[in-house]
Design a protein around this motif. Sequence first.
Motif, short mmCIF file in Angstrom:
data_model
loop_
_atom_site.label_atom_id
_atom_site.label_comp_id
_atom_site.label_asym_id
_atom_site.label_seq_id
_atom_site.Cartn_x
_atom_site.Cartn_y
_atom_site.Cartn_z
N MET A 9 -1.16 -2.23 -0.11
CA MET A 9 -1.12 -2.84 -1.25
C MET A 9 -0.97 -2.04 -2.54
O MET A 9 -1.64 -1.24 -2.70
CB MET A 9 -2.40 -3.71 -1.33
N ALA A 10 0.12 -2.42 -3.41
CA ALA A 10 0.38 -1.74 -4.53
C ALA A 10 -0.17 -2.48 -5.86
O ALA A 10 -0.39 -3.49 -5.86
CB ALA A 10 1.69 -1.30 -4.92
N GLU A 11 -0.97 -1.52 -6.63
CA GLU A 11 -1.51 -2.17 -7.88
C GLU A 11 -0.61 -1.67 -9.06
O GLU A 11 -0.18 -0.53 -9.30
CB GLU A 11 -2.56 -1.55 -8.15
N PHE A 12 -0.21 -2.84 -10.01
CA PHE A 12 0.56 -2.81 -11.11
C PHE A 12 -0.15 -3.55 -12.33
O PHE A 12 -1.21 -4.01 -12.11
CB PHE A 12 1.85 -3.70 -10.87
N PHE A 155 8.01 -2.15 8.22
CA PHE A 155 6.78 -1.35 8.00
C PHE A 155 6.77 -0.07 8.66
O PHE A 155 6.77 0.12 10.08
CB PHE A 155 5.74 -2.24 8.00
N ASP A 156 6.60 0.91 7.97
CA ASP A 156 5.95 2.43 8.30
C ASP A 156 5.11 2.86 7.27
O ASP A 156 5.35 2.85 6.16
CB ASP A 156 7.19 3.38 8.54
N ARG A 157 4.10 3.43 7.70
CA ARG A 157 2.84 3.79 6.91
C ARG A 157 3.47 4.75 5.87
O ARG A 157 3.19 4.51 4.97
CB ARG A 157 1.64 4.45 7.72
N LYS A 158 4.01 5.96 6.31
CA LYS A 158 4.36 6.79 5.28
C LYS A 158 5.55 6.38 4.55
O LYS A 158 5.44 6.43 3.10
CB LYS A 158 4.75 8.21 5.94
N ASP A 159 6.52 5.78 5.04
CA ASP A 159 7.84 5.26 4.52
C ASP A 159 7.21 4.16 3.23
O ASP A 159 7.88 4.32 2.28
CB ASP A 159 8.86 4.88 5.23
N ARG A 161 4.60 3.68 1.97
CA ARG A 161 3.49 4.17 0.85
C ARG A 161 4.62 4.93 -0.23
O ARG A 161 4.29 4.58 -1.22
CB ARG A 161 2.44 5.02 1.47
N ALA A 162 5.50 5.71 0.33
CA ALA A 162 6.30 6.31 -0.55
C ALA A 162 7.37 5.35 -1.31
O ALA A 162 7.34 5.74 -2.51
CB ALA A 162 7.26 7.24 0.24
N GLY A 168 6.29 2.62 -8.93
CA GLY A 168 5.73 2.74 -10.05
C GLY A 168 4.35 2.12 -9.92
O GLY A 168 3.63 1.81 -10.91
N ALA A 169 3.70 2.16 -8.73
CA ALA A 169 2.38 1.43 -8.54
C ALA A 169 1.25 2.56 -9.13
O ALA A 169 1.51 3.71 -9.05
CB ALA A 169 2.34 1.26 -6.97
N LYS A 170 0.28 1.75 -9.65
CA LYS A 170 -0.54 3.05 -10.32
C LYS A 170 -1.54 3.32 -9.10
O LYS A 170 -2.01 4.45 -9.01
CB LYS A 170 -1.67 2.08 -11.27
N HIS A 171 -1.80 2.46 -7.97
CA HIS A 171 -2.27 3.00 -7.15
C HIS A 171 -1.83 2.20 -5.66
O HIS A 171 -1.47 1.19 -5.82
CB HIS A 171 -3.98 2.43 -6.97
N VAL A 172 -1.78 2.84 -4.63
CA VAL A 172 -1.55 2.28 -3.40
C VAL A 172 -2.74 2.22 -2.45
O VAL A 172 -3.40 3.55 -2.15
CB VAL A 172 -0.32 2.89 -2.79
N HIS A 173 -3.03 1.24 -2.17
CA HIS A 173 -4.40 1.18 -1.23
C HIS A 173 -3.94 0.66 0.20
O HIS A 173 -3.10 -0.12 0.61
CB HIS A 173 -5.26 -0.04 -1.68
#
Length: 178
Positions: A9-12, A155-159, A161-162, A168-173
């Motif tokens: 989940m990305a936070e904007f 979906f791939d965890r590393k890809d 997330r990158a 431009g996400a402030k945080h990725v959870h």
Amino acid sequence: MTPELYGLMAEFDHPTGLVAAAEAAREEGYRALDAYTPIPVGDLGPLLGDPGSRLPVLTFIGGALGAAGGLFMQWYADVIDYTINIGGRPLASWPAFVLPAFELGVLGAVGFAVSGMLIANRLPRLHHPVFAVDRFRLASEDRFFLCIRADDPRFDRKDTRAFLEHQGAKHVHEVPAC
């Protein structure tokens, strides 16, 4: 061993960043997307793959069944079960049946609409995996979240997330599966 993931989940800070990230995710091939916002964001529906609502059709069916049931109930009572000849008037006088049939139509429409809304939203749902993320409480205040679920074929965890960090996400959870 890492816990099973529901998704990332990305936070904007702004809805424009969320919409841009959702557009980029669709173009990148992600399909299992969810967005959580404190205000309605009109451009998000088509980007998240929202098929539209069948609730108006269901509401109409409920209203029609309610009105038809009301008309039938009155007709059966006046014509078949409890006939009373009053001054030679017809037994099935439809103008007298209109108001109760209308009220039962409204009642049927409301009943079907509320039931359909609860079923479509899978409610009551007392817990959702995104509630495990501490900052998700800000989704009802001033933050915008885009979640890419782990059941997405791309979906791939590393890809992923990158990809979200690049948007431009402030945080990725990481959202643990519950």
